[in-house]
Design an enzyme around this catalytic site. Structure first.
Site, PDB file in Angstrom:
ATOM      1  CB  SER A 167      -0.916  -0.004   1.230  1.00  0.00           C
ATOM      2  OG  SER A 167      -1.856   1.038   1.166  1.00  0.00           O
ATOM      3  CG  ASP A 168       2.982   4.831  -1.572  1.00  0.00           C
ATOM      4  OD1 ASP A 168       3.961   4.623  -0.843  1.00  0.00           O
ATOM      5  OD2 ASP A 168       2.774   5.917  -2.138  1.00  0.00           O
ATOM      6  CD  GLN A 169      -2.808   8.202   2.862  1.00  0.00           C
ATOM      7  OE1 GLN A 169      -2.062   8.520   3.776  1.00  0.00           O
ATOM      8  NE2 GLN A 169      -4.069   7.893   3.043  1.00  0.00           N
ATOM      9  N   GLY A 225      -3.189   3.607  -2.556  1.00  0.00           N
ATOM     10  CA  GLY A 225      -3.055   2.461  -3.450  1.00  0.00           C
ATOM     11  C   GLY A 225      -3.036   1.170  -2.658  1.00  0.00           C
TER      12      GLY A 225
END
Length: 195
Positions: free
Chosen positions: A68-70, A105
């Site tokens: 995950s990424d933000q 994401g």
């Protein structure tokens, strides 16, 4: 027992994933998080989420790997983690009275069954008009230096907002849990039925 790996050492993501009551391990991914030229916020979080999951999945092909990424988008500019007190204060001053669009994401990979699903979750945050004194006090108390947008919405950061707009508050914290659950079910790993 299905082996689940969270491709992150983020305390926030770890806390969110624990809500599914599944055993999992955390492994730090290896990837360059520098945005590419002309890359949109959505393309960036999709690419980084997938790269993070892939970097771990290669070593553990039988595991379900979650990446995950933000990032946030303020005045058409990508904002990420501030890392320093000064940058956190500057980010919050720039966000005061405005709406910031956040994109988180999510990539779930299970190489053994050749499944790879990557998506994202949007979440909009409208900040109230904030004084420098409020921002400085908040930053000193919550120290949100590792948080995209310079706040911890699951902690004292909630005091900064006028309105939150999104389907899953977990996404704003860093991991879209509703989508993760749905993806795992589609892949044949229903969290309620995993033993």
């Amino acid at each position: 027992m299905t082996n689940i790996i969270l491709a992150s050492t983020s305390a926030s993501r770890k806390k969110i994933l624990k809500k599914l009551a599944l055993p999992f391990t955390c492994i730090a991914p290896t990837c360059d998080e520098t945005p590419l030229a002309q890359e949109s916020a959505i393309d960036l979080v999709l690419r980084l989420s997938q790269i993070k999951a892939q970097s771990i999945a290669k070593k553990y092909p039988d595991a379900i790997v979650i990446g995950s990424d933000q990032v946030g988008l303020l005045d058409s500019k990508i904002i990420g983690k501030p890392y320093t007190r000064e940058k956190a204060i500057a980010q919050l001053l720039a966000s005061s009275g405005k709406t910031v669009n956040f994109y988180t994401g999510l990539s779930v990979i299970h190489l053994a069954s050749q499944q790879n699903i990557t998506t994202y979750e949007p979440f909009n945050v409208t900040f109230r008009q904030l004084s420098l004194a409020e921002i400085t006090a908040y930053v000193d108390k919550d120290q949100p230096f590792q948080c995209a947008g310079s706040f911890k919405c699951d902690e004292l950061g909630i005091t900064l907002f006028e309105k939150l707009d999104g389907n899953d508050l977990n996404a704003l914290v860093g991991l879209p849990l509703i989508q993760l659950n749905q993806i795992m079910i589609r892949m044949g790993f229903n969290p309620l039925l995993i033993k």
